[in-house]
Design an enzyme around this catalytic site. Structure first.
Site, PDB file in Angstrom:
ATOM      1  N   CYS A 131      -6.504   5.369  -5.727  1.00 27.97           N
ATOM      2  CA  CYS A 131      -5.614   5.157  -4.548  1.00 27.97           C
ATOM      3  C   CYS A 131      -5.843   5.992  -3.445  1.00 27.97           C
ATOM      4  O   CYS A 131      -5.355   7.274  -3.344  1.00 27.97           O
ATOM      5  CB  CYS A 131      -4.351   5.232  -5.069  1.00 27.97           C
ATOM      6  N   CYS A 134      -2.684   6.916  -1.640  1.00 25.43           N
ATOM      7  CA  CYS A 134      -1.698   8.067  -2.167  1.00 25.43           C
ATOM      8  C   CYS A 134      -2.446   9.445  -1.884  1.00 25.43           C
ATOM      9  O   CYS A 134      -1.935  10.439  -1.857  1.00 25.43           O
ATOM     10  CB  CYS A 134      -1.573   7.851  -3.356  1.00 25.43           C
ATOM     11  N   ASP A 135      -3.873   9.439  -2.106  1.00 21.72           N
ATOM     12  CA  ASP A 135      -4.382  10.719  -2.168  1.00 21.72           C
ATOM     13  C   ASP A 135      -5.464  11.139  -1.049  1.00 21.72           C
ATOM     14  O   ASP A 135      -5.792  12.301  -1.183  1.00 21.72           O
ATOM     15  CB  ASP A 135      -5.260  10.747  -3.587  1.00 21.72           C
TER      16      ASP A 135
END
Ligand code: NAP
Length: 314
Positions: A131, A134-135
Site C-alpha cells: 500500500c 499507507c506507507d
C-alpha cells in the site's frame, strides 16, 4: 430476522445498501475488517463520473456510508466469520452475533496479491508493502521499487515520487497493461525509471529491506538494486474464502453469477462488485453492480412473499 444482509462495504456494498434502504428493505450491512474497502487505500479517484476535480478515496467512501445511513441502512463494523447458505433463512455470523436473513448480497471485494517470495512476508512493514498510500511517507529521500504493470503500479509509482528520491518500476513484460494516460504520466516523470521483461526474484535484508534482486527474462542477467522499499502492485484476488463449498466459483475463483444478473447458484444470494468481476474491477462498475444486486434482491423478496405468503419484516 432480516430481509437482507449485505456483506462488504466497498462501492458495491454501500450502493446496494442505498438502493435497498430506499426500497424499504431495511438492510443490515456488515462492513468487514476494512470498512470502505480498497478505495480507503487510494489517494485521488479521478474517474468516477460526477467528480470533475477528483475525490479522495476515503472521502468518497465516507460519503457513500453517510448516504446509506441517511436512508436507514443499519451499518455494523464487524467482520463476518461464517455463513450458512444451505439453510433458509440464511445464517450470517460475526464473533458477537448470528443474523438470519431472507436474502444476502455478497460484496466482499478483492485483496492485493503478493509475489510469494521467501522473506516477502517477514519483511512486510519493514520495507515491503502492498500500500503506497499507507506507507509511502516512510520512504522520504529513499529509493524504492514498484512491481507491476497495471494502473495500480502506475498510480503507486507516481504517488511515491512525492516522497522517494527515486522510483524503479519492475514489470515482467515489455508493455504495460495500464491505461495510456497513466503510462504517459509514468514514462515522462523524471523520478521514475522502468525495468521491463524482469521480475523481482528475491528480497534482501534480515530485519529491514536492504535491496532486491531483479532478473531479466531476456538476458538472464541478475541485478541487485539497493532500495529501502518494495511496493507490490500486481493485482488482486477475490475474497471468497467464506463462501467456498457453498457458492459456485468461476474464472480465477470469482463468484459465478447468472443471466447477466447478480444471482448466484443459491437462490436468494447475490454477488456484486470485485468479488464476482475479474474483468472491469472499477469503482463505478462495482457501484452499478451493487445497484443491480439490491434490485435483484428486492424482486426475489417480493416473489418469496407472494409464493410463500411470508410477510416481509417492515
Ligand atoms: P491488473 O490490471 O491486474 O495488473 C496487474 C499487473 O501485475 C499486471 O501488469 C501483471 O502483469 C502484473 N503481475 C501479476 N502477477 C504478477 C506476478 N506474480 N509477478 C509480477 N507481475 C505480476 O491489476 P491492478 O493494476 O491492481 O488494477 C486492477 C483494476 O483496477 C484494473 O481494472 C485497473 O484499471 C483498475 N485501477 C484503476 C486505477 C485508475 O484508474 N486510477 C487505479 C488502480 C487500479 P501482466 O501485465 O504481464 O499480466
Amino acid at each position: 430476522m432480516r430481509n437482507l444482509v449485505i456483506i462488504g462495504s466497498g462501492p458495491a456494498g454501500y450502493t446496494a445498501a442505498i438502493y435497498a434502504a430506499r426500497a424499504q428493505l431495511e438492510p443490515l450491512i456488515f462492513t468487514g475488517s476494512s470498512p470502505g474497502g480498497q478505495l480507503m487505500l487510494t489517494s485521488e479517484v479521478e474517474n468516477f463520473p460526477g467528480f470533475p476535480d477528483g475525490v479522495l478515496g476515503p472521502d468518497f467512501m465516507d460519503a457513500l456510508r453517510r448516504q446509506a445511513e441517511k436512508f436507514g441502512a443499519q451499518i455494523v463494523d464487524e467482520e463476518v466469520v461464517g455463513v450458512d447458505l444451505r439453510v433458509h433463512p440464511f445464517k450470517i455470523s460475526t464473533n458477537s452475533r448470528v443474523e438470519e436473513a431472507l436474502s444476502v448480497i455478497v460484496a466482499t471485494g478483492a485483496s492485493a496479491k503478493w509475489l510469494g517470495l521467501p522473506g516477502e512476508q517477514r519483511l512486510r512493514g519493514k520495507g515491503v508493502s502492498g500500500c503506497a498510500v499507507c506507507d509511502g511517507y516512510f520512504f522520504r529521500g529513499r529509493d524504492v521499487v514498484v512491481v507491476g504493470g497495471g494502473d495500480s503500479a502506475m498510480e503507486d509509482a507516481l504517488f511515491l515520487t512525492k516522497y522517494a528520491s527515486h522510483v524503479t518500476i519492475v514489470h515482467r513484460r515489455r508493455e504495460f497493461r495500464a491505461s495510456k494516460i497513466m503510462q504517459r504520466r509514468v514514462l515522462t516523470n523524471p523520478k521514475i525509471n522502468v525495468i521491463f521483461d524482469s521480475v523481482v526474484e528475491d528480497v534482501v535484508g534480515t530485519n529491514k529491506l536492504e535491496g532486491v534482486v531483479v532478473k531479466n527474462f531476456v538476458t538472464g542477467e541478475r541485478t541487485h538494486l539497493a532500495v529501502a522499499g518494495l511496493f507490490v502492485a500486481i493485482g488482486h484476488e477475490p475474497n471468497t474464502k467464506l463462501f467456498r463449498g457453498q457458492l459456485e466459483l468461476g474464472e480465477k475463483g470469482y463468484i459465478r453469477v447468472y443471466d447477466q444478473t447478480t444471482r448466484t447458484n443459491v437462490e436468494g444470494v447475490f454477488a456484486a462488485g470485485d468479488v464476482r468481476d475479474p474483468r472491469y474491477r472499477q469503482a463505478v462498475t462495482a457501484a452499478g453492480d451493487g445497484c443491480k444486486a439490491a434490485m435483484d434482491a428486492e424482486k426475489y423478496l417480493e416473489s418469496l412473499a407472494e409464493k410463500e405468503g411470508i410477510r416481509l419484516p417492515a
